[in-house]
Design a protein around this motif. Structure first.
Motif, PDB file in Angstrom:
ATOM      1  N   GLY A   1       0.849   9.144  -5.613  1.00  0.00           N
ATOM      2  CA  GLY A   1       0.520  10.231  -4.690  1.00  0.00           C
ATOM      3  C   GLY A   1       0.221  11.547  -5.363  1.00  0.00           C
ATOM      4  O   GLY A   1      -0.504  12.388  -4.802  1.00  0.00           O
TER       5      GLY A   1
ATOM      6  N   TRP B   1     -10.137   8.302  -1.656  1.00  0.00           N
ATOM      7  CA  TRP B   1      -8.748   7.945  -1.938  1.00  0.00           C
ATOM      8  C   TRP B   1      -8.410   6.559  -1.382  1.00  0.00           C
ATOM      9  O   TRP B   1      -7.773   5.747  -2.051  1.00  0.00           O
ATOM     10  CB  TRP B   1      -7.807   8.997  -1.356  1.00  0.00           C
ATOM     11  CG  TRP B   1      -6.364   8.612  -1.362  1.00  0.00           C
ATOM     12  CD1 TRP B   1      -5.638   8.079  -0.335  1.00  0.00           C
ATOM     13  CD2 TRP B   1      -5.460   8.711  -2.474  1.00  0.00           C
ATOM     14  NE1 TRP B   1      -4.340   7.846  -0.720  1.00  0.00           N
ATOM     15  CE2 TRP B   1      -4.206   8.228  -2.037  1.00  0.00           C
ATOM     16  CE3 TRP B   1      -5.581   9.167  -3.780  1.00  0.00           C
ATOM     17  CZ2 TRP B   1      -3.080   8.184  -2.859  1.00  0.00           C
ATOM     18  CZ3 TRP B   1      -4.465   9.120  -4.611  1.00  0.00           C
ATOM     19  CH2 TRP B   1      -3.232   8.641  -4.144  1.00  0.00           C
ATOM     20  N   ASP B   2      -8.837   6.278  -0.143  1.00  0.00           N
ATOM     21  CA  ASP B   2      -8.531   4.983   0.459  1.00  0.00           C
ATOM     22  C   ASP B   2      -9.139   3.843  -0.364  1.00  0.00           C
ATOM     23  O   ASP B   2      -8.502   2.802  -0.583  1.00  0.00           O
ATOM     24  CB  ASP B   2      -9.057   4.920   1.896  1.00  0.00           C
ATOM     25  CG  ASP B   2      -8.228   5.791   2.839  1.00  0.00           C
ATOM     26  OD1 ASP B   2      -7.073   6.105   2.493  1.00  0.00           O
ATOM     27  OD2 ASP B   2      -8.744   6.157   3.909  1.00  0.00           O
TER      28      ASP B   2
ATOM     29  N   ILE C   1      -6.992   3.222  -3.548  1.00  0.00           N
ATOM     30  CA  ILE C   1      -5.776   2.437  -3.307  1.00  0.00           C
ATOM     31  C   ILE C   1      -6.131   0.986  -2.989  1.00  0.00           C
ATOM     32  O   ILE C   1      -5.512   0.043  -3.511  1.00  0.00           O
ATOM     33  CB  ILE C   1      -4.954   3.059  -2.168  1.00  0.00           C
ATOM     34  CG1 ILE C   1      -4.461   4.455  -2.570  1.00  0.00           C
ATOM     35  CG2 ILE C   1      -3.789   2.151  -1.788  1.00  0.00           C
ATOM     36  CD1 ILE C   1      -3.514   4.469  -3.753  1.00  0.00           C
TER      37      ILE C   1
ATOM     38  N   ARG D   1       0.829  -1.193   0.000  1.00  0.00           N
ATOM     39  CA  ARG D   1       0.000   0.000   0.000  1.00  0.00           C
ATOM     40  C   ARG D   1       0.868   1.249   0.000  1.00  0.00           C
ATOM     41  O   ARG D   1       0.596   2.217  -0.727  1.00  0.00           O
ATOM     42  CB  ARG D   1      -0.923  -0.006   1.228  1.00  0.00           C
ATOM     43  CG  ARG D   1      -1.841   1.212   1.262  1.00  0.00           C
ATOM     44  CD  ARG D   1      -2.693   1.276   2.520  1.00  0.00           C
ATOM     45  NE  ARG D   1      -3.528   2.457   2.465  1.00  0.00           N
ATOM     46  CZ  ARG D   1      -4.799   2.466   2.095  1.00  0.00           C
ATOM     47  NH1 ARG D   1      -5.385   1.330   1.748  1.00  0.00           N
ATOM     48  NH2 ARG D   1      -5.488   3.588   2.054  1.00  0.00           N
ATOM     49  N   THR D   2       1.920   1.240   0.810  1.00  0.00           N
ATOM     50  CA  THR D   2       2.816   2.397   0.867  1.00  0.00           C
ATOM     51  C   THR D   2       3.464   2.649  -0.488  1.00  0.00           C
ATOM     52  O   THR D   2       3.558   3.792  -0.951  1.00  0.00           O
ATOM     53  CB  THR D   2       3.896   2.174   1.935  1.00  0.00           C
ATOM     54  OG1 THR D   2       3.254   1.969   3.200  1.00  0.00           O
ATOM     55  CG2 THR D   2       4.828   3.369   2.026  1.00  0.00           C
TER      56      THR D   2
ATOM     57  N   ARG E   1      -3.415  12.610  -5.508  1.00  0.00           N
ATOM     58  CA  ARG E   1      -4.199  12.843  -4.286  1.00  0.00           C
ATOM     59  C   ARG E   1      -4.958  14.161  -4.361  1.00  0.00           C
ATOM     60  O   ARG E   1      -6.066  14.288  -3.839  1.00  0.00           O
ATOM     61  CB  ARG E   1      -3.266  12.838  -3.067  1.00  0.00           C
ATOM     62  CG  ARG E   1      -3.960  13.006  -1.724  1.00  0.00           C
ATOM     63  CD  ARG E   1      -4.887  11.816  -1.454  1.00  0.00           C
ATOM     64  NE  ARG E   1      -5.645  11.997  -0.232  1.00  0.00           N
ATOM     65  CZ  ARG E   1      -5.348  11.414   0.926  1.00  0.00           C
ATOM     66  NH1 ARG E   1      -4.290  10.624   1.000  1.00  0.00           N
ATOM     67  NH2 ARG E   1      -6.098  11.599   1.969  1.00  0.00           N
TER      68      ARG E   1
ATOM     69  N   ARG F   1       7.429   9.749   0.721  1.00  0.00           N
ATOM     70  CA  ARG F   1       6.666   9.128  -0.361  1.00  0.00           C
ATOM     71  C   ARG F   1       7.089   9.692  -1.712  1.00  0.00           C
ATOM     72  O   ARG F   1       7.136   8.976  -2.715  1.00  0.00           O
ATOM     73  CB  ARG F   1       5.165   9.367  -0.153  1.00  0.00           C
ATOM     74  CG  ARG F   1       4.595   8.654   1.050  1.00  0.00           C
ATOM     75  CD  ARG F   1       3.093   8.771   1.059  1.00  0.00           C
ATOM     76  NE  ARG F   1       2.519   8.092   2.208  1.00  0.00           N
ATOM     77  CZ  ARG F   1       1.219   8.010   2.433  1.00  0.00           C
ATOM     78  NH1 ARG F   1       0.378   8.565   1.590  1.00  0.00           N
ATOM     79  NH2 ARG F   1       0.761   7.382   3.494  1.00  0.00           N
TER      80      ARG F   1
ATOM     81  N   GLU G   1       0.781   4.121  -2.874  1.00  0.00           N
ATOM     82  CA  GLU G   1       0.464   5.516  -2.557  1.00  0.00           C
ATOM     83  C   GLU G   1       1.602   6.446  -2.956  1.00  0.00           C
ATOM     84  O   GLU G   1       1.374   7.571  -3.397  1.00  0.00           O
ATOM     85  CB  GLU G   1       0.152   5.654  -1.066  1.00  0.00           C
ATOM     86  CG  GLU G   1      -1.197   5.072  -0.678  1.00  0.00           C
ATOM     87  CD  GLU G   1      -1.579   5.438   0.746  1.00  0.00           C
ATOM     88  OE1 GLU G   1      -0.679   5.462   1.614  1.00  0.00           O
ATOM     89  OE2 GLU G   1      -2.772   5.705   0.977  1.00  0.00           O
TER      90      GLU G   1
END
Length: 551
Positions: A16, A29-30, A33, A8-9, A19, A261, A12
């Motif tokens: 990113g 957004w959640d 992903i 997930r990281t 976003r 990120r 994102e």
């Protein structure tokens, strides 16, 4: 089970920079992903030339798999099925409007390994990938160009929308991609298409003007991350400028993007703004060429499977600006489908408000891949390819038969008991010394660019005895009245694996030694040789031999 936090990281970090779009105009957004971290459903459509959607659904159910209709695709597919009624020998004579042609199957289901897929009864194609052709609004009698055609799902849709008649050109730039494209068209029974090999951005004006043009442009493919998670992999070649989109987001929502990120995003070779900028030049050239080749009053659809505005709205905005009011961006809507509006501001650039008419498909909204579509209409006052200049037709140079070809065709009809109706609205022609091609009778491609192929390679005459190709067997098999062998499920699988077998005497009682057509549940699978010993030799193409039921 929750996906690994590292995955997930990574995702994102790589995405990113988008976003800010969720902060402004997109929800969840959640959910975006999380959806990208899940494998997608499998989507297929029933080939209306061969089978009714309800019957295909029943074949799939017999394998213990549930296939659910896709309601927002059904109206278009129903109209295509009605258009094709009576053309395909195996199609339902009066397709029911409610017959579910577009189907959703469970994630991980491998449609390409099922017998009904090999028999050309269905094609696997992501649901949102079916939308560009739907929104192109193709009708029989129009002249159509698919500028970036491989691997051929959209090309097949276009062919069916034209009623498998008339003139469709399918272009791509690489020999191997055209081979894959032609393989899919042959399996599905497409007869109204010629393939060309060109750089689409330099497609020759000698091809003439087109009523409809599809530009499904090569792109960074971010929308396919659910199928291709390897696009997000650390340790690749660094992308410069990967944090620029994120920087804009920080300006909108201070502190919302962790600097780590942004640094991580620079490590991804598969996706990122630098790659998007590299793609943009080619995409712009493709759309510019499409506008040039489009007939005044005609329509163009530009589509990608990426989220990047650099490859989407910014491309469309540039082409709109170049044509100074002679090109209109049309609003588009798909009832029952949750869609997003086009981006009108990106990287500090304010775009014309009309860019909101573009269609964005976000994965979390409909459990699909990501997609972008713009529908453009060319003004009747616009200039371009001279529509009054006659196009030199290809058939004047190569669409003809040789003196002994009539004998080959009589032999073919006699061997399989094919009626004269099998050639209705179709014609044979010789493109090579290898044998005969079958094409729609009114198909008329241009002399330039020279086609790689026109129609379907149907009958090999340079071998003894001559042989019907598998594609032609799938197309004509339902009309045959002789030399037919019905296989059991176990025999079907052995045939598809090219394994020798010995049918029961009762099965071959009406067959004489030589080439025969094999069927399963009334559907043709291909050609085999019945030896005098009673052994059956499969002639199913070795390149398709991975297609086995339940494999």
């Amino acid at each position: 089970m929750n996906p690994p936090s590292t995955a997930r990281t990574d995702l994102e970090a790589a995405l990113g920079r988008y976003r800010c779009l969720f902060d402004q105009q997109v929800d969840d957004w959640d959910g975006f992903i999380e959806t990208l971290l899940r494998p997608p459903p499998t989507w297929i459509w029933a080939n209306p030339l061969r089978i009714d959607g309800s019957r295909l659904r029943a074949l799939i159910a017999a394998e213990g798999i549930g296939a659910e209709p896709v309601p927002w695709l059904q109206p278009w597919w129903s109209s295509v099925a009605r258009r094709l009624a009576g053309i395909g020998f195996e199609a339902a004579p009066e397709p029911a409007a409610a017959s579910p042609i577009a189907l959703r199957l469970p994630a991980g289901f491998k449609a390409g390994q099922r017998w009904w897929y090999c028999a050309g009864l269905a094609h696997a194609q992501e649901a949102v990938s079916q939308l560009p052709v739907m929104l192109l609004d193709v009708a029989p009698g129009q002249r159509v160009l698919d500028l970036c055609a491989a691997p051929g799902g959209k090309t097949a849709q276009l062919a069916l929308a034209l009623g498998n008649r008339g003139t469709l050109l399918a272009n791509d730039f690489a020999v191997e991609r055209i081979a894959a494209l032609q393989g899919n068209l042959d399996r599905l029974g497409v007869l109204n298409c010629s393939t060309t090999r060109c750089d689409g951005g330099n497609y020759p004006a000698a091809a003439g003007a087109f009523d409809r043009i599809l530009v499904d442009a090569p792109c960074s493919s971010e929308g396919t991350l659910r199928r291709n998670p390897s696009l997000v992999q650390p340790g690749g070649r660094g992308e410069t400028g990967a944090g620029e989109g994120a920087g804009e987001c920080v300006g909108i929502r201070a502190g919302s993007i962790d600097r780590r990120r942004v640094d991580r995003a620079r490590a991804y070779a598969g996706i990122g703004p630098e790659r998007s900028r590299r793609m943009a030049g080619r995409q712009r050239a493709l759309l510019r060429k499409a506008v040039q080749l489009c007939r005044p009053g005609g329509r163009i659809v530009y589509s990608t499977c990426t989220f990047a505005p650099e490859e989407n709205e910014l491309i469309v905005a540039d082409i709109l600006d170049e044509h100074n009011g002679h090109l209109e961006l049309l609003p588009c809507e798909v009832p029952g489908l949750v869609t997003g509006a086009g981006v009108t501001r990106w990287q500090g650039r304010q775009l014309d408000p009309s860019l909101a008419r573009c269609l964005r498909l976000w994965p979390q909204a409909n459990d699909t891949g990501g997609f972008f579509i713009a529908v453009l209409e060319k003004s009747t006052q616009a200039s371009g390819v001279d529509d009054r200049a006659p196009v030199q037709p290809r058939h004047r140079h190569g669409f003809q038969l040789e003196a002994d070809d009539d004998g080959w065709l009589r032999q073919l009809c006699d061997h399989y008991g094919l009626p004269a109706s099998a050639w209705s609205n179709r014609r044979f022609h010789r493109q090579t010394r290898r044998g005969l091609h079958l094409v729609a009778a009114d198909h008329c491609p241009p002399a330039s660019p020279s086609p790689q192929g026109s129609g379907l390679f149907a009958y090999r005459t340079n071998i003894r005895p001559p042989k019907l190709t598998t594609g032609a067997a799938l197309l004509l098999g339902a009309a045959a009245t002789r030399q037919i062998l019905e296989l059991s499920g176990e025999q079907r699988d052995r045939y598809l694996r090219r394994e020798p077998m010995r049918p029961d005497p009762e099965q071959i009682a009406d067959c004489r030694p030589g080439q025969i057509l094999v069927r399963h549940r009334g559907c043709t699978l291909g050609v085999a040789v019945l030896h005098r010993s009673g052994a059956l030799e499969s002639l199913f193409p070795s390149r398709w031999s991975g297609c086995t039921a339940g494999a």
